[in-house]
Design a protein around this motif. Sequence first.
Motif, PDB file in Angstrom:
ATOM      1  N   ARG A  27       0.872  -1.174   0.000  1.00  0.00           N
ATOM      2  CA  ARG A  27       0.000   0.000   0.000  1.00  0.00           C
ATOM      3  C   ARG A  27       0.911   1.228   0.000  1.00  0.00           C
ATOM      4  O   ARG A  27       1.927   1.250   0.695  1.00  0.00           O
ATOM      5  CB  ARG A  27      -0.905   0.019   1.241  1.00  0.00           C
ATOM      6  N   THR A  28       0.573   2.239  -0.783  1.00  0.00           N
ATOM      7  CA  THR A  28       1.416   3.439  -0.831  1.00  0.00           C
ATOM      8  C   THR A  28       0.636   4.631  -0.276  1.00  0.00           C
ATOM      9  O   THR A  28       0.518   4.775   0.937  1.00  0.00           O
ATOM     10  CB  THR A  28       1.919   3.700  -2.269  1.00  0.00           C
ATOM     11  N   THR A  29       0.098   5.465  -1.131  1.00  0.00           N
ATOM     12  CA  THR A  29      -0.629   6.645  -0.670  1.00  0.00           C
ATOM     13  C   THR A  29      -2.129   6.371  -0.653  1.00  0.00           C
ATOM     14  O   THR A  29      -2.601   5.366  -1.168  1.00  0.00           O
ATOM     15  CB  THR A  29      -0.328   7.837  -1.592  1.00  0.00           C
ATOM     16  N   GLY A  30      -2.872   7.286  -0.026  1.00  0.00           N
ATOM     17  CA  GLY A  30      -4.317   7.104   0.104  1.00  0.00           C
ATOM     18  C   GLY A  30      -4.644   6.329   1.371  1.00  0.00           C
ATOM     19  O   GLY A  30      -3.988   5.342   1.699  1.00  0.00           O
ATOM     20  N   GLY A  31      -5.642   6.806   2.118  1.00  0.00           N
ATOM     21  CA  GLY A  31      -6.035   6.122   3.341  1.00  0.00           C
ATOM     22  C   GLY A  31      -5.293   6.637   4.560  1.00  0.00           C
ATOM     23  O   GLY A  31      -4.426   7.509   4.474  1.00  0.00           O
ATOM     24  N   LEU A  34       0.125   4.954   5.387  1.00  0.00           N
ATOM     25  CA  LEU A  34       0.847   5.144   4.130  1.00  0.00           C
ATOM     26  C   LEU A  34       2.125   4.315   4.076  1.00  0.00           C
ATOM     27  O   LEU A  34       2.776   4.090   5.101  1.00  0.00           O
ATOM     28  CB  LEU A  34       1.206   6.620   3.957  1.00  0.00           C
ATOM     29  N   PHE A  35       2.487   3.885   2.869  1.00  0.00           N
ATOM     30  CA  PHE A  35       3.765   3.248   2.573  1.00  0.00           C
ATOM     31  C   PHE A  35       3.999   1.980   3.409  1.00  0.00           C
ATOM     32  O   PHE A  35       5.007   1.834   4.092  1.00  0.00           O
ATOM     33  CB  PHE A  35       4.926   4.239   2.754  1.00  0.00           C
ATOM     34  N   ALA A  36       3.043   1.078   3.355  1.00  0.00           N
ATOM     35  CA  ALA A  36       3.142  -0.191   4.071  1.00  0.00           C
ATOM     36  C   ALA A  36       4.041  -1.143   3.282  1.00  0.00           C
ATOM     37  O   ALA A  36       3.855  -1.338   2.076  1.00  0.00           O
ATOM     38  CB  ALA A  36       1.756  -0.797   4.256  1.00  0.00           C
ATOM     39  N   SER A  37       5.004  -1.757   3.957  1.00  0.00           N
ATOM     40  CA  SER A  37       6.121  -2.412   3.279  1.00  0.00           C
ATOM     41  C   SER A  37       6.332  -3.860   3.715  1.00  0.00           C
ATOM     42  O   SER A  37       5.864  -4.292   4.773  1.00  0.00           O
ATOM     43  CB  SER A  37       7.416  -1.642   3.560  1.00  0.00           C
ATOM     44  N   ILE A  38       7.115  -4.555   2.884  1.00  0.00           N
ATOM     45  CA  ILE A  38       7.535  -5.927   3.142  1.00  0.00           C
ATOM     46  C   ILE A  38       9.055  -5.969   2.993  1.00  0.00           C
ATOM     47  O   ILE A  38       9.607  -5.365   2.064  1.00  0.00           O
ATOM     48  CB  ILE A  38       6.914  -6.910   2.129  1.00  0.00           C
ATOM     49  N   ARG A 152       2.976   3.999   7.959  1.00  0.00           N
ATOM     50  CA  ARG A 152       2.908   5.043   8.985  1.00  0.00           C
ATOM     51  C   ARG A 152       1.545   5.720   8.949  1.00  0.00           C
ATOM     52  O   ARG A 152       0.789   5.613   7.978  1.00  0.00           O
ATOM     53  CB  ARG A 152       4.007   6.080   8.772  1.00  0.00           C
ATOM     54  N   ARG A 153       1.239   6.420  10.040  1.00  0.00           N
ATOM     55  CA  ARG A 153       0.023   7.219  10.049  1.00  0.00           C
ATOM     56  C   ARG A 153       0.142   8.377   9.066  1.00  0.00           C
ATOM     57  O   ARG A 153       1.220   8.936   8.882  1.00  0.00           O
ATOM     58  CB  ARG A 153      -0.239   7.768  11.450  1.00  0.00           C
ATOM     59  N   ALA A 154      -0.977   8.712   8.448  1.00  0.00           N
ATOM     60  CA  ALA A 154      -0.971   9.833   7.495  1.00  0.00           C
ATOM     61  C   ALA A 154      -0.550  11.127   8.181  1.00  0.00           C
ATOM     62  O   ALA A 154       0.181  11.940   7.602  1.00  0.00           O
ATOM     63  CB  ALA A 154      -2.343   9.975   6.856  1.00  0.00           C
ATOM     64  N   GLU A 155      -1.012  11.334   9.414  1.00  0.00           N
ATOM     65  CA  GLU A 155      -0.567  12.489  10.198  1.00  0.00           C
ATOM     66  C   GLU A 155       0.695  12.077  10.946  1.00  0.00           C
ATOM     67  O   GLU A 155       0.639  11.355  11.937  1.00  0.00           O
ATOM     68  CB  GLU A 155      -1.659  12.919  11.179  1.00  0.00           C
ATOM     69  N   PHE A 156       1.824  12.533  10.433  1.00  0.00           N
ATOM     70  CA  PHE A 156       3.126  12.076  10.899  1.00  0.00           C
ATOM     71  C   PHE A 156       3.755  13.147  11.778  1.00  0.00           C
ATOM     72  O   PHE A 156       4.369  14.090  11.296  1.00  0.00           O
ATOM     73  CB  PHE A 156       4.009  11.776   9.680  1.00  0.00           C
ATOM     74  N   LEU A 198       6.049  11.253  -2.227  1.00  0.00           N
ATOM     75  CA  LEU A 198       4.972  12.154  -1.826  1.00  0.00           C
ATOM     76  C   LEU A 198       4.049  12.503  -2.991  1.00  0.00           C
ATOM     77  O   LEU A 198       2.912  12.918  -2.781  1.00  0.00           O
ATOM     78  CB  LEU A 198       5.551  13.425  -1.214  1.00  0.00           C
ATOM     79  N   SER A 199       4.537  12.314  -4.214  1.00  0.00           N
ATOM     80  CA  SER A 199       3.737  12.645  -5.394  1.00  0.00           C
ATOM     81  C   SER A 199       3.048  11.426  -6.007  1.00  0.00           C
ATOM     82  O   SER A 199       2.351  11.554  -7.012  1.00  0.00           O
ATOM     83  CB  SER A 199       4.627  13.308  -6.457  1.00  0.00           C
ATOM     84  N   LEU A 200       3.218  10.253  -5.413  1.00  0.00           N
ATOM     85  CA  LEU A 200       2.667   9.028  -5.982  1.00  0.00           C
ATOM     86  C   LEU A 200       1.141   9.017  -5.998  1.00  0.00           C
ATOM     87  O   LEU A 200       0.496   9.450  -5.041  1.00  0.00           O
ATOM     88  CB  LEU A 200       3.126   7.817  -5.169  1.00  0.00           C
TER      89      LEU A 200
END
Length: 329
Positions: A27-31, A34-38, A152-156, A198-200
């Motif tokens: 998952r990247t942007t939206g929601g 953000l930027f959930a990784s493996i 991470r949370r969108a509000e960082f 940030l622009s994705l």
Amino acid sequence: MSKTSRYSRALMAEVDTGSRLHFGFYRTTGGPFLFASIGAAIREPSFKAVVRPCEGLEVSGQDKDRVLSLAEDVVRALGVPGARIEVRSSIPAHVGLGSTTQVKLGIAWALNALYGLGKSVRELAFLIGRGEFSGIGTLAFEAGGLIVDTGRRAEFKGPKDLPRALVRLDVPEDWRFLLLTREGMRGLNEASERDLLLSLEPMPDGVRGRICSLLLNVLLPSVLWGNIRAFGRALTEIQELVGRYFSPYQGGVFADEAAEELRSFLLSKGAYGVGQSSWGPTLYALTTARECQALKEAVSAFLEESGFKYGVLVAEPRNEGARLEVRSP
């Protein structure tokens, strides 16, 4: 140059941390997250250093100029008097192995102990500017293993907003990653990466859904069962999906134009899975301890014949976090 003081004679800290492989985002942007990784921690290449408290800053040993630049950021962020750092081994910069996070956190963790700051790894990571776009490096530093982070949370705004480990599993000890890094080629630096991410546009639902299905139904169970074939097939498909998503920004599924040919060769010679770590250019091939030498020899011969210049390294999984020993000199 540093100024000798009472700090330099008090204590010293030896820090040892490995690298990380970034298998991509689910998952990247939206929601709200953000930027959930493996990704996964590996033992080699490693950052090993001896750190002593002092006034000012002095760095000696491998990759000293780059480590000095990173250490300046850390000392400033932590507000400590300084450090004397002897680098015994380092991680190549901007090749997809997470060197900036490991080096900065390694130094910060050592100074945290030497100066009695009492901060957690997550608190240190936030202070030194790590974890905003992936939690894999910080979580690998903490505990090693295979990691799926929450994003991470969108509000960082603070350490509590950093990615958390959704899943953390030990990688089977007999699995190996053959790393191939093209000489003279570098991936994105932190500033370029930040602007791009940030622009994705959000990852398409179909892509995200397929990655999550592979992750839940194949990748994670395969680690628990030690099924390297199923794990490798799922990982290769995940990397293909992530690579296509990022292809407008890196020029193709892979950052390295020779990677497609290399992937086909590695799979034909028995690699269980192949992918690109982060922005590359490092490729990795999944294999076993028993089979890694034959695969290394085969790909080395192929590279010599083709004229491609690559560094080739066999890396073990690292199922533990960074090590730190504080003692008297």
